[in-house]
Design an enzyme around this catalytic site. Structure first.
Site, mmCIF file in Angstrom:
data_model
loop_
_atom_site.group_PDB
_atom_site.id
_atom_site.type_symbol
_atom_site.label_atom_id
_atom_site.label_comp_id
_atom_site.label_asym_id
_atom_site.label_seq_id
_atom_site.Cartn_x
_atom_site.Cartn_y
_atom_site.Cartn_z
ATOM 1 N N ASP A 163 -11.905 -17.653 2.831
ATOM 2 C CA ASP A 163 -12.913 -17.806 1.774
ATOM 3 C C ASP A 163 -14.016 -16.764 1.892
ATOM 4 O O ASP A 163 -14.598 -16.353 0.892
ATOM 5 C CB ASP A 163 -13.476 -19.229 1.719
HETATM 6 C C1 LAN Z 1 -14.484 -26.910 18.147
HETATM 7 C C2 LAN Z 1 -15.146 -25.634 18.468
HETATM 8 C C3 LAN Z 1 -14.336 -24.549 19.080
HETATM 9 C C4 LAN Z 1 -16.439 -25.483 18.191
HETATM 10 C C5 LAN Z 1 -17.112 -24.194 18.017
HETATM 11 C C6 LAN Z 1 -17.675 -24.076 16.651
HETATM 12 C C7 LAN Z 1 -16.777 -23.424 15.617
HETATM 13 C C8 LAN Z 1 -15.396 -24.005 15.664
HETATM 14 C C9 LAN Z 1 -17.380 -23.626 14.210
HETATM 15 C C10 LAN Z 1 -18.850 -23.181 14.130
HETATM 16 C C11 LAN Z 1 -19.051 -22.571 12.714
HETATM 17 C C12 LAN Z 1 -17.809 -22.959 11.944
HETATM 18 C C13 LAN Z 1 -18.060 -24.361 11.444
HETATM 19 C C14 LAN Z 1 -17.391 -22.177 10.718
HETATM 20 C C15 LAN Z 1 -16.076 -22.147 10.271
HETATM 21 C C16 LAN Z 1 -15.007 -22.598 11.205
HETATM 22 C C17 LAN Z 1 -15.443 -23.359 12.460
HETATM 23 C C18 LAN Z 1 -16.752 -22.842 13.041
HETATM 24 C C19 LAN Z 1 -16.567 -21.403 13.451
HETATM 25 C C20 LAN Z 1 -15.711 -21.573 8.904
HETATM 26 C C21 LAN Z 1 -15.413 -20.108 9.113
HETATM 27 C C22 LAN Z 1 -14.459 -22.244 8.312
HETATM 28 C C23 LAN Z 1 -14.266 -21.979 6.826
HETATM 29 C C24 LAN Z 1 -15.470 -22.417 6.037
HETATM 30 O O1 LAN Z 1 -15.309 -22.392 4.654
HETATM 31 C C25 LAN Z 1 -16.713 -21.666 6.457
HETATM 32 C C26 LAN Z 1 -16.614 -20.212 6.040
HETATM 33 C C27 LAN Z 1 -17.906 -22.246 5.706
HETATM 34 C C28 LAN Z 1 -16.910 -21.862 7.977
HETATM 35 C C29 LAN Z 1 -18.091 -21.132 8.545
HETATM 36 C C30 LAN Z 1 -18.485 -21.635 9.893
#
Ligand code: LAN
Length: 730
Positions: free
Chosen positions: A458
């Site tokens: 996205d």
């Molecule tokens: C379970 C674990 C490894 C925790 C660490 C945190 C990450 C997994 C999270 C932090 C920010 C996070 C929520 C994010 C995403 C995936 C998981 C993340 C990276 C994504 C890229 C997934 C797709 C979404 O549409 C969006 C772009 C909003 C988010 C952005 C942040």
């Protein structure tokens, strides 16, 4: 701001006027604490003041007389004033909108833990502000911490953050420690922390590896054809367990210091030496547990524990840890030491410490790199969910200024231009090291920075759309060629390659990659506190954004037109299949049904499906409208994400209201009164200078962890008000 707990307790504080944020052209964000002397010739910028909530920042000149905006103000003016405020939050050199991307409470342990293992002191200003942040985020009633900042206290949050405070120098006798310890003991003590907590405590010699469920690095030696191969897991889980596999295989524990001996005595309800840790592999505090083990996982763990203890040949252990280290080196190379996110970054840093030594180039790069994930705020400094949200925010800002009819106004030209140039700089132009289990990335965009190195579906689509908007605006013809059409074609190639068209969830988009193994793999999820982490899943929001990007592209370009058309068609079909009988969609990355509803309705609008001609759209509107509150706003609770059914909260929220309004407006929902009430609510909540205050975390991940998207409270109201103005005020 109400008096902070840290101030009530007279916890030391740094001089906030001495913090400066240094942003690079590629979007890295590093806070620096400068001397008073240096500050004389280096003033704090407006956005630094905003980020620290310093008194000196007033924002743009008010349009209305009172403190708040009122109904008399037009929606357009409210959007305009919001945009004026938001534009001041941009770092003009890099083009990004830096903000503290906080919420998760299990990340800072990585930074402090690694430095502790290496015997490196945390720089003093950072130490002071880390303590402040922890004190200020303690639960107001019981003094513990949860998985995220607005969570109830859990064993995980409390044990980890208690340990942090102690490592950072707070004495056990301090009120904050005493209260936290009482809560931890009430929760059963650190014995009940979930898997990742057990790993961190074991690394810090505060728990024993024999009480941690296995994460064998040998899994990497299995044939890739097997669904269980880690190369098929979700990128985050893959990255975390890769490094954890190494650390748990060699059972790394740091030297037991006198301080750690004290902490050992404080974390448990019984004497550390008398605990038989091997009996506690599966002990998890009830309050923490979100995703209990399946019987399948328990059986696998028992078998693997037996294997590790009695059967594993030493050569295989050596071979598989060496293989894992090779893979970690590739991850380091692909992300220039940032790794995909701070959890795995910290584990990888430890591996580098063990393999290369404390003074090695590799480890020192990690020590330096941590400065990119630490972010300072009014409550203190903390490690963020990622190294920022740079690309995502820039893509939205450009689009929403255009949608609101603001982008071509001379006063916003530099905002748009700087954000656009940032996006142009941030597209991937190199591939990952061969053998990294990574896809082709040239042409894609990340969520945060190019350096971080991971394409997100996205984020690619939203950045592409934003760029095309600028390229096609006559106001920006002078920067049209900043990015070539060929590079846009590359992004189409990446986007199309991410659609699930083979075995799983036909037509949908996941986050970073195609779904590589059956979602039944979730039965092996060992993390206990998160859902849907094992493999990629189909996400409505990712699918919706991809549709937006693709439809917008076809308006202007004919490259791979038929394939794109087909991709859009099957993606829309997926969205339709995913709609619940009540007209809603479960949203995974924002809270929750409101967020997903907005995205879905926008996707439908781009293919010409609206209230008047689509039953899906009518149902979705019906759902959203049914959740409007008497004050005109919407208020969905984080509980929705946890429970998978709509839970209303007590106070209407600006971001939620904007999401619902955007959905309804794009769906061409016919009842103006419903929409106007929401718009009036947004205006009332806006300060006269254009600001909207923080209300509640807007985002979520893995069903259980809330996270703040600080730009959302500007971006989405600007879009909602702008859409309203276009429709009703012209
Ligand atoms: C379970 C674990 C490894 C925790 C660490 C945190 C990450 C997994 C999270 C932090 C920010 C996070 C929520 C994010 C995403 C995936 C998981 C993340 C990276 C994504 C890229 C997934 C797709 C979404 O549409 C969006 C772009 C909003 C988010 C952005 C942040």
């Amino acid at each position: 701001m109400a008096e902070l707990y840290s101030d009530q307790l007279k916890i030391p504080k740094t001089d906030h006027t001495l913090w400066r944020l240094r942003c690079s052209a590629l979007g890295s964000e590093r806070w620096e604490y400068i001397t008073a002397e240096a500050a004389k010739s280096d003033q704090q910028s407006p956005y630094e003041k905003h980020l620290l909530e310093s008194p000196g920042f007033l924002g743009p000149k008010p349009l209305s007389k009172g403190k708040q905006n009122t109904e008399e103000l037009s929606a357009f003016d409210a959007a305009l004033q919001g945009a004026r405020y938001f534009s001041l939050l941009q770092d003009p050199d890099s083009g990004i909108f830096p903000c503290q991307y906080k919420g998760p409470m299990f990340l800072t342990i990585g930074y402090v833990g690694v430095l502790y293992c290496a015997g490196i002191a945390v720089p003093e200003p950072v130490r002071i502000e880390l303590v402040r942040f922890l004190v200020n985020s303690a639960h107001p009633v019981d003094g513990g911490w949860g998985l995220h900042e607005v969570d109830k206290s859990t064993a995980f949050g409390t044990a980890i953050n208690y340990t942090l405070l102690r490592l950072l120098g707070l004495p056990a006798s301090h009120t904050v420690c005493q209260r936290a310890r009482r809560t931890l003991h009430r929760l059963g003590g650190a014995i009940g922390v979930p898997h990742w907590g057990k790993c961190w405590l074991s690394i810090l010699s505060l728990y024993k590896w024999e009480g941690v469920n296995p994460a064998p690095p040998e899994l990497w030696l299995l044939p890739y054809a097997l669904p269980i191969h880690p190369g098929r897991w979700w990128v985050h889980t893959r990255a975390v367990y890769q490094a954890l596999g190494y650390l748990s295989a060699i059972k790394y524990s740091c030297t037991l210091t006198p301080l750690l001996t004290e902490i050992r005595a404080e974390l448990y309800r019984q004497d550390f030496e008398t605990i038989d840790f091997s009996k506690h592999r599966n002990t998890v505090c009830n309050v923490d547990l979100y995703y209990p083990h399946t019987r399948f996982l328990n059986a696998a763990n028992t078998a693997l524990t037996f294997y590790e203890r009695y059967l594993r040949p030493n050569w295989l252990l050596k071979y598989s840890t060496a293989k894992t280290y090779e893979l970690i080196k590739k991850e380091i190379q692909n992300t220039d030491y940032l790794c995909i996110a701070p959890v795995s970054m910290a584990f990888c840093a430890l591996v580098a410490l063990i393999e290369e030594g404390r003074d090695s180039y590799q480890f020192q790069r990690f020590v330096d790199g941590f400065n990119e994930v630490l972010f300072m705020g009014p409550k203190g400094i903390t490690v963020m969910g990622t190294n920022g949200a740079q690309t995502w925010d820039c893509a939205f800002a450009i689009q929403y200024y255009f949608i609101a009819g603001l982008a071509e106004r001379p006063e916003f030209k530099s905002t748009i231009e700087n954000a656009y140039k940032f996006l142009c700089r941030s597209q991937f132009d190199t591939e990952c090291a061969p053998g990294s289990f990574r896809d082709k990335r040239i042409g894609g965009w990340p969520f945060s920075t190019k350096t971080q190195g991971y394409t997100v579906s996205d984020c690619t689509a939203e950045a592409l759309k934003a760029i095309i908007m600028v390229k096609n605006s006559s106001a920006y013809s002078h920067i049209k060629y900043e990015i070539s059409d060929k590079r846009l074609e590359n992004s189409i190639d990446v986007l199309l390659s991410l659609q699930n068209v083979d075995a799983f969830e036909y037509g949908s988009f996941a986050t970073y990659e195609k779904i590589r193994a059956t979602t039944a793999m979730e039965k092996l999820n060992p993390a206990e506190v998160f859902g849907n982490i094992m493999v990629e899943f189909p996400y409505v929001e990712c699918t919706d954004s991809s549709i937006l990007g693709l439809t917008y592209y076809t308006k202007y370009y004919s490259y791979r037109k038929q394939e794109i058309q087909k991709a859009i068609e099957i993606a829309i079909k997926y969205i339709k299949r995913a709609q619940r009988p009540d007209g809603s969609w479960y949203g995974s990355w924002g809270i929750c049904f409101t967020y997903a509803g907005m995205f879905a309705l926008e996707a439908f609008s781009t293919v010409g499906e609206s209230y008047s001609n689509s039953e899906y759209v009518r149902k979705a509107c019906g759902f959203l409208v049914s959740k409007q509150r008497p004050d005109g706003g919407w208020s969905e609770s984080m509980k929705s994400s946890e429970l998978h059914s709509y839970v209303e909260d007590n106070h209407s929220l600006v971001v939620q209201t904007s999401w619902a309004l955007i959905g309804l407006l794009l769906a061409e929902f016919p009842e103006k009164t419903v929409i106007k009430k929401g718009v009036d609510f947004l205006k009332q909540r806006q300060k006269a200078n254009g600001k909207w205050d923080f209300e509640a975390p807007e985002g979520v991940f893995n069903h259980s962890c809330a996270i703040e998207y600080a730009s959302y409270r500007f971006l989405f109201p600007i879009k909602a008000l702008g859409l309203y103005a276009m429709k009703y005020e012209k």
